[in-house]
Structure formats: C-alpha cells, structure tokens
Design a protein around this motif. Structure first.
Motif, PDB file in Angstrom:
ATOM      1  N   SER A 158       0.814  -1.216   0.000  1.00  0.00           N
ATOM      2  CA  SER A 158       0.000   0.000   0.000  1.00  0.00           C
ATOM      3  C   SER A 158       0.849   1.267   0.000  1.00  0.00           C
ATOM      4  N   LYS A 159       0.373   2.274  -0.701  1.00  0.00           N
ATOM      5  CA  LYS A 159       1.002   3.597  -0.646  1.00  0.00           C
ATOM      6  C   LYS A 159       0.668   4.289   0.670  1.00  0.00           C
ATOM      7  N   GLU A 160      -0.454   3.885   1.288  1.00  0.00           N
ATOM      8  CA  GLU A 160      -0.842   4.492   2.560  1.00  0.00           C
ATOM      9  C   GLU A 160       0.214   4.258   3.633  1.00  0.00           C
ATOM     10  N   TYR A 161       0.754   3.033   3.682  1.00  0.00           N
ATOM     11  CA  TYR A 161       1.788   2.740   4.687  1.00  0.00           C
ATOM     12  C   TYR A 161       2.991   3.661   4.524  1.00  0.00           C
ATOM     13  N   GLN A 162       3.474   3.792   3.307  1.00  0.00           N
ATOM     14  CA  GLN A 162       4.632   4.645   3.053  1.00  0.00           C
ATOM     15  C   GLN A 162       4.343   6.102   3.414  1.00  0.00           C
ATOM     16  N   LEU A 163       3.151   6.557   3.056  1.00  0.00           N
ATOM     17  CA  LEU A 163       2.782   7.938   3.327  1.00  0.00           C
ATOM     18  C   LEU A 163       2.707   8.213   4.822  1.00  0.00           C
ATOM     19  N   ILE A 164       2.132   7.274   5.581  1.00  0.00           N
ATOM     20  CA  ILE A 164       1.993   7.460   7.022  1.00  0.00           C
ATOM     21  C   ILE A 164       3.360   7.488   7.708  1.00  0.00           C
ATOM     22  N   THR A 165       4.227   6.518   7.375  1.00  0.00           N
ATOM     23  CA  THR A 165       5.536   6.479   8.042  1.00  0.00           C
ATOM     24  C   THR A 165       6.370   7.706   7.704  1.00  0.00           C
ATOM     25  N   GLN A 166       6.355   8.115   6.447  1.00  0.00           N
ATOM     26  CA  GLN A 166       7.103   9.316   6.078  1.00  0.00           C
ATOM     27  C   GLN A 166       6.534  10.544   6.778  1.00  0.00           C
ATOM     28  N   GLY A 167       5.212  10.593   6.912  1.00  0.00           N
ATOM     29  CA  GLY A 167       4.593  11.712   7.596  1.00  0.00           C
ATOM     30  C   GLY A 167       4.956  11.778   9.068  1.00  0.00           C
ATOM     31  N   VAL A 168       4.976  10.617   9.730  1.00  0.00           N
ATOM     32  CA  VAL A 168       5.364  10.574  11.145  1.00  0.00           C
ATOM     33  C   VAL A 168       6.800  11.060  11.314  1.00  0.00           C
ATOM     34  N   TYR A 169       7.685  10.588  10.461  1.00  0.00           N
ATOM     35  CA  TYR A 169       9.088  10.996  10.578  1.00  0.00           C
ATOM     36  C   TYR A 169       9.291  12.472  10.236  1.00  0.00           C
ATOM     37  N   GLN A 170       8.522  12.984   9.306  1.00  0.00           N
ATOM     38  CA  GLN A 170       8.631  14.413   8.999  1.00  0.00           C
ATOM     39  C   GLN A 170       8.211  15.262  10.199  1.00  0.00           C
ATOM     40  N   ARG A 171       7.151  14.845  10.878  1.00  0.00           N
ATOM     41  CA  ARG A 171       6.719  15.575  12.070  1.00  0.00           C
ATOM     42  C   ARG A 171       7.763  15.465  13.175  1.00  0.00           C
ATOM     43  N   ALA A 172       8.400  14.304  13.286  1.00  0.00           N
ATOM     44  CA  ALA A 172       9.455  14.133  14.289  1.00  0.00           C
ATOM     45  C   ALA A 172      10.645  15.037  13.967  1.00  0.00           C
ATOM     46  N   GLU A 173      11.003  15.133  12.684  1.00  0.00           N
ATOM     47  CA  GLU A 173      12.088  16.035  12.280  1.00  0.00           C
ATOM     48  C   GLU A 173      11.778  17.479  12.653  1.00  0.00           C
ATOM     49  N   GLN A 174      10.553  17.897  12.420  1.00  0.00           N
ATOM     50  CA  GLN A 174      10.146  19.266  12.731  1.00  0.00           C
ATOM     51  C   GLN A 174      10.207  19.554  14.221  1.00  0.00           C
ATOM     52  N   GLN A 175      10.032  18.518  15.038  1.00  0.00           N
ATOM     53  CA  GLN A 175      10.045  18.689  16.489  1.00  0.00           C
ATOM     54  C   GLN A 175      11.466  18.684  17.065  1.00  0.00           C
ATOM     55  N   LEU A 176      12.417  18.150  16.322  1.00  0.00           N
ATOM     56  CA  LEU A 176      13.786  18.030  16.839  1.00  0.00           C
ATOM     57  C   LEU A 176      14.385  19.355  17.321  1.00  0.00           C
ATOM     58  N   PRO A 177      14.299  20.442  16.568  1.00  0.00           N
ATOM     59  CA  PRO A 177      14.887  21.695  17.068  1.00  0.00           C
ATOM     60  C   PRO A 177      14.246  22.180  18.371  1.00  0.00           C
ATOM     61  N   VAL A 178      13.012  21.752  18.623  1.00  0.00           N
ATOM     62  CA  VAL A 178      12.322  22.154  19.850  1.00  0.00           C
ATOM     63  C   VAL A 178      12.884  21.423  21.063  1.00  0.00           C
ATOM     64  N   GLY A 188      11.459   7.090   5.625  1.00  0.00           N
ATOM     65  CA  GLY A 188      11.626   8.257   6.474  1.00  0.00           C
ATOM     66  C   GLY A 188      12.640   8.098   7.585  1.00  0.00           C
ATOM     67  N   ALA A 189      13.026   6.851   7.921  1.00  0.00           N
ATOM     68  CA  ALA A 189      13.910   6.615   9.065  1.00  0.00           C
ATOM     69  C   ALA A 189      15.306   7.196   8.847  1.00  0.00           C
ATOM     70  N   ALA A 190      15.877   6.979   7.672  1.00  0.00           N
ATOM     71  CA  ALA A 190      17.246   7.431   7.416  1.00  0.00           C
ATOM     72  C   ALA A 190      17.350   8.946   7.486  1.00  0.00           C
ATOM     73  N   GLU A 191      16.403   9.636   6.867  1.00  0.00           N
ATOM     74  CA  GLU A 191      16.443  11.100   6.857  1.00  0.00           C
ATOM     75  C   GLU A 191      16.305  11.647   8.274  1.00  0.00           C
ATOM     76  N   PHE A 192      15.459  11.013   9.057  1.00  0.00           N
ATOM     77  CA  PHE A 192      15.282  11.466  10.443  1.00  0.00           C
ATOM     78  C   PHE A 192      16.566  11.292  11.248  1.00  0.00           C
ATOM     79  N   MET A 193      17.189  10.132  11.160  1.00  0.00           N
ATOM     80  CA  MET A 193      18.401   9.883  11.933  1.00  0.00           C
ATOM     81  C   MET A 193      19.530  10.823  11.512  1.00  0.00           C
ATOM     82  N   LYS A 194      19.628  11.101  10.226  1.00  0.00           N
ATOM     83  CA  LYS A 194      20.635  12.057   9.749  1.00  0.00           C
ATOM     84  C   LYS A 194      20.398  13.436  10.351  1.00  0.00           C
TER      85      LYS A 194
END
Length: 270
Positions: A57-77, A131-137
């Motif tokens: 499913s494309k839904e799975y990929q979209l959800i995981t990437q979305g979660v990691y993008q939100r986590a990235e946005q929270q990192l500077p906080v 999304g995992a690799a981009e987040f860890m970087k």
C-alpha cells in the motif's frame, strides 16, 4: 531445532565458542534463510491482509514518512545545547523493515520461530522504513545521538549493526545499539520498570549502558544522556508503558511532542 538453530545456541549460549563459531553461525543461518525463501517461492500462498497492506500500500509509506517528517520538525524544539541528548528508537518496523520475513511466513503457511527469525537477522536483508534514514541524519546534524533499543537478542547485535550501518551513516559514537538480554526480562516489576526496555532506557540516562561495540572500538556513551524523544511501532516503545496499562488519553497529550508511533498491523504486543 535445525542446524542453524543449534549453531546459534552453541555460539551465543556460551561465550567460549563465540570466536570460533561466529562465521559458521553466519554461513549456516544464511543458508537456512535461502531455504526459507526457496520454500516460500514454491508454495507462494496468499499474503494476509496485514502483510499485503504493509508491503504494497502507498498508505503505509505515506503514514511512516509523515510521522518521521513531524518528528524532524520537532527536533529543534527538544534538542539540548549544553548536555548530551539522545532519541531512543526501536529497530524492527521503526528503522528496519522486516516485512519480507513476514511474507515468507505467510507464503509457507508458517509462523514465527526463533530459528527462522535468527536466520533472517543473520542474512541482513532488512530494508529501511520510509523516512527513518532522513530522520536519523537530522538527529546527527543537530548534535544528537540515537539509541536503538531492540528486542532482538543482544547475541545477534553484530548482524543487526551491519545491516543498519550499511543503510545509514551510523557510527558507534553517534548510535548505541542495545539488544535484549535476560537481565532486561528479569528487571520487570522492579521499581520504575514495567516493560523489558525500561532497564536499558534507565541505563542510557545513567551512563551505565552496554552499547554494541566492535573489538577495540571506543564509544562515547559512558556519561548519562537525556532522552528527548522516543519512537517506535509499539506502545511499549515508550518508557513505563505496557499494552495493558496504557492510557490513550494520557499518551495523546505527548504525541508528536516527545513520542512518535509508527504503524504496524503485522505483529505487536496487542
């Protein structure tokens, strides 16, 4: 128990055999995984809906990437300026995608076994969760570290590390891999410990953590680190929480702030 399982027990059940049988374990387990794959290709039974959704499913990929993008946005906080900080992450279905193991299980009409799972780990065929690799970087670029708290057995840490470090620029200085030991299980019900990852999380903050390290390699985890964020696919990837005692209402106030939960309909503590 198959031959690979016997060798794994020999190699990891008694430390005296580790050096002399590690290569044999790897080779036998790789051969065993090839046998599993061949069996799956011959039977090719239909996939369960959960595995089909996860792998197609494309839904799975979209959800995981979305979660990691939100986590990235929270990192500077949450990032700290004057003290060591760390993001604690699960491994399976959080960093590494093991859905092809589940495909094999479905197609052979089988079920999880410790032997087949160990063969999969040794084969090092897991891919990355989107999304995992981009987040860890991003964590590394902000001066943070990552602690990978996994319920893969600690005796298999070397194979897990090789799989991850081939996909992500993780080093033993910026990333601590912590497989599970019997001590983690025995510690449950002690003060402040309710699940089998809590002890390792406490050790991260106290500086008493036993990170995976290659022979002679120095790590930088001997001092305490502040945990600023926790990410996983299971509610028990959050400290002090079990499936039975989790309060959705209480956790919701922390969601997308210091805890991030990824989807996994294939298996879990539920």
């Amino acid at each position: 128990m198959n031959k690979a399982g016997q060798l794994i027990t020999l190699c990891f059940g008694a430390s005296i055999f580790v050096g002399c049988t590690a290569n044999l374990v790897a080779e036998e387990s790789k051969e065993s995984w090839v046998e599993y794959e061949n069996s799956a290709s011959l039977t090719a039974l239909p996939l369960s809906n959960s595995v089909k959704w996860h792998t197609k499913s494309k839904e799975y990929q979209l959800i995981t990437q979305g979660v990691y993008q939100r986590a990235e946005q929270q990192l500077p906080v949450v990032a700290l300026q004057n003290e060591p900080w760390v993001v604690v992450m699960d491994v399976d279905e959080t960093v590494l995608d093991n859905s092809q193991y589940q495909v094999m299980v479905d197609q052979t009409d089988g079920h999880y076994t410790s032997e087949s799972w160990a063969s999969w780990i040794v084969a090092k065929k897991a891919t990355l969760v989107p999304g995992a690799a981009e987040f860890m970087k991003k964590v590394y670029s902000l001066g943070g570290k990552v602690a990978l708290v996994t319920n893969r057995e600690k005796s298999l840490d070397a194979y897990t590390w090789e799989n991850i470090s081939a996909l992500i620029p993780a080093t033993l200085k910026n990333t601590c891999l912590l497989g599970r030991t019997q001590a983690d299980k025995d510690a449950i019900k002690e003060i402040s410990i309710v699940n089998d990852k809590d002890l390792r999380r406490q050790q991260i903050t106290s500086g008493e953590v036993d990170c995976f390290s290659e022979q002679g390699e120095q790590t930088s985890w001997q001092s305490g680190h502040t945990i600023v964020m926790q990410i996983g696919d299971n509610i028990e990837d959050v400290n002090g929480i079990t499936q039975e005692n989790a309060s959705v209402e209480a956790l919701e106030t922390r969601l997308y702030k210091d805890i991030f939960i990824l989807p996994n309909a294939m298996y879990g503590s539920w």
